[in-house]
Scaffold this motif. Structure first.
Motif, PDB file in Angstrom:
ATOM      1  N   THR A  56       3.452   7.185   3.661  1.00 45.48           N
ATOM      2  CA  THR A  56       5.173   7.362   3.601  1.00 45.48           C
ATOM      3  C   THR A  56       5.401   6.869   5.168  1.00 45.48           C
ATOM      4  O   THR A  56       6.717   6.076   5.398  1.00 45.48           O
ATOM      5  CB  THR A  56       5.240   8.587   3.673  1.00 45.48           C
ATOM      6  N   GLN A  57       4.516   7.276   6.215  1.00 42.06           N
ATOM      7  CA  GLN A  57       5.006   6.784   7.572  1.00 42.06           C
ATOM      8  C   GLN A  57       4.846   5.132   7.862  1.00 42.06           C
ATOM      9  O   GLN A  57       5.820   4.496   8.439  1.00 42.06           O
ATOM     10  CB  GLN A  57       3.990   7.615   8.747  1.00 42.06           C
ATOM     11  N   ALA A  58       3.780   4.611   7.215  1.00 36.52           N
ATOM     12  CA  ALA A  58       3.718   3.254   7.259  1.00 36.52           C
ATOM     13  C   ALA A  58       4.910   2.574   6.556  1.00 36.52           C
ATOM     14  O   ALA A  58       5.413   1.419   7.111  1.00 36.52           O
ATOM     15  CB  ALA A  58       2.514   2.770   6.591  1.00 36.52           C
ATOM     16  N   GLY A  59       5.575   3.155   5.251  1.00 35.79           N
ATOM     17  CA  GLY A  59       6.425   2.396   4.429  1.00 35.79           C
ATOM     18  C   GLY A  59       7.771   2.613   5.437  1.00 35.79           C
ATOM     19  O   GLY A  59       8.598   1.697   5.397  1.00 35.79           O
ATOM     20  N   GLN A  60       7.980   3.764   6.282  1.00 34.44           N
ATOM     21  CA  GLN A  60       9.157   4.023   6.747  1.00 34.44           C
ATOM     22  C   GLN A  60       9.256   2.987   7.942  1.00 34.44           C
ATOM     23  O   GLN A  60      10.311   2.435   8.207  1.00 34.44           O
ATOM     24  CB  GLN A  60       9.285   5.320   7.380  1.00 34.44           C
ATOM     25  N   ALA A  61       7.989   2.613   8.564  1.00 28.79           N
ATOM     26  CA  ALA A  61       7.927   1.653   9.636  1.00 28.79           C
ATOM     27  C   ALA A  61       8.441   0.290   9.143  1.00 28.79           C
ATOM     28  O   ALA A  61       9.191  -0.467   9.764  1.00 28.79           O
ATOM     29  CB  ALA A  61       6.490   1.471  10.426  1.00 28.79           C
TER      30      ALA A  61
END
Length: 216
Positions: A95-100
């Motif tokens: 999820t964090q990678a996607g938000q980046a």
């Protein structure tokens, strides 16, 4: 965090595929030119498609710099679109990678295109000749004469990934014959008994109908 924006990037697909099923995860690990590090059953994946195609190189850079622990499974630059799949057993990391990626491309998840079903059919009790010619070009497991065959086509192509995963979740007994998820359209070939294949078809339709995005 890398805040360098990606110029002139159209987000076509941005989709989480949670809890990869056993057969689909195994299919994702098949050694083709599009595959990187294979995922495992229970991993969570993020699939992204952008245009222009080369913008995917900046997209993967955004993801890996922010969360180095996520694993790239597919990085592919085709004629019109760039494709990325990253995965991890840690949903928060994906999820964090996607938000980046979203922040770096000045995009929102709902900017993606809505999946559009182009064709679907269940062919019951296929002949031996039909099975043979399909098996010559399949990317997954063999189809057996007498099985029923589900064929499903959707655009953009990457939606075939979540469709195949959810089909297996709904009907674990089906055989994953092929999942073509790169190109202008995605295509799914699933075989098994007629009841399981129909269950898989209905689940795919339900999942695709529930995905939000812009029309195309």
């Amino acid at each position: 965090m890398n805040t360098t924006p990606v110029p002139q990037t159209d987000l076509r697909v941005y989709l989480m595929v949670r809890d990869l099923q056993r057969k689909f995860a195994a299919f994702m690990g098949t050694p083709t030119r599009a595959r990187g590090y294979p995922p495992y059953e229970g991993d969570h994946a993020l699939i992204v498609e952008v245009s222009p195609a080369l913008a995917i190189q900046r997209v993967i850079d955004l993801a890996l710099r922010e969360v180095p622990s996520v694993v790239p499974g597919i990085l592919y630059v085709e004629r019109q679109f760039g494709v990325l799949e990253v995965h991890s057993h840690d949903l928060d990391a994906v999820t964090q990678a996607g938000q980046a990626i979203l922040d770096g491309t000045n995009s929102k998840a709902e900017d993606q295109l809505r999946p559009r079903v182009l064709y679907q059919d269940v062919i019951e009790h296929i002949s031996d000749q039909h099975a043979t010619i399909l098996n010559r070009t399949r990317g997954g497991s063999m189809i057996v004469p007498g099985d029923s065959l589900l064929v499903y086509e959707v655009a953009p192509a990457l939606f075939a990934a979540v469709a195949a995963n959810e089909a297996e979740r709904a009907a674990p007994g089906v055989t994953m014959v092929d999942v073509q998820m790169i190109g202008a359209a995605g295509r799914i070939f699933i075989s098994g008994n007629t009841v399981d294949v129909a269950t898989a078809r209905d689940r795919i339709t339900e999942v695709l109908d529930g995905i939000e995005g812009r029309d195309h």
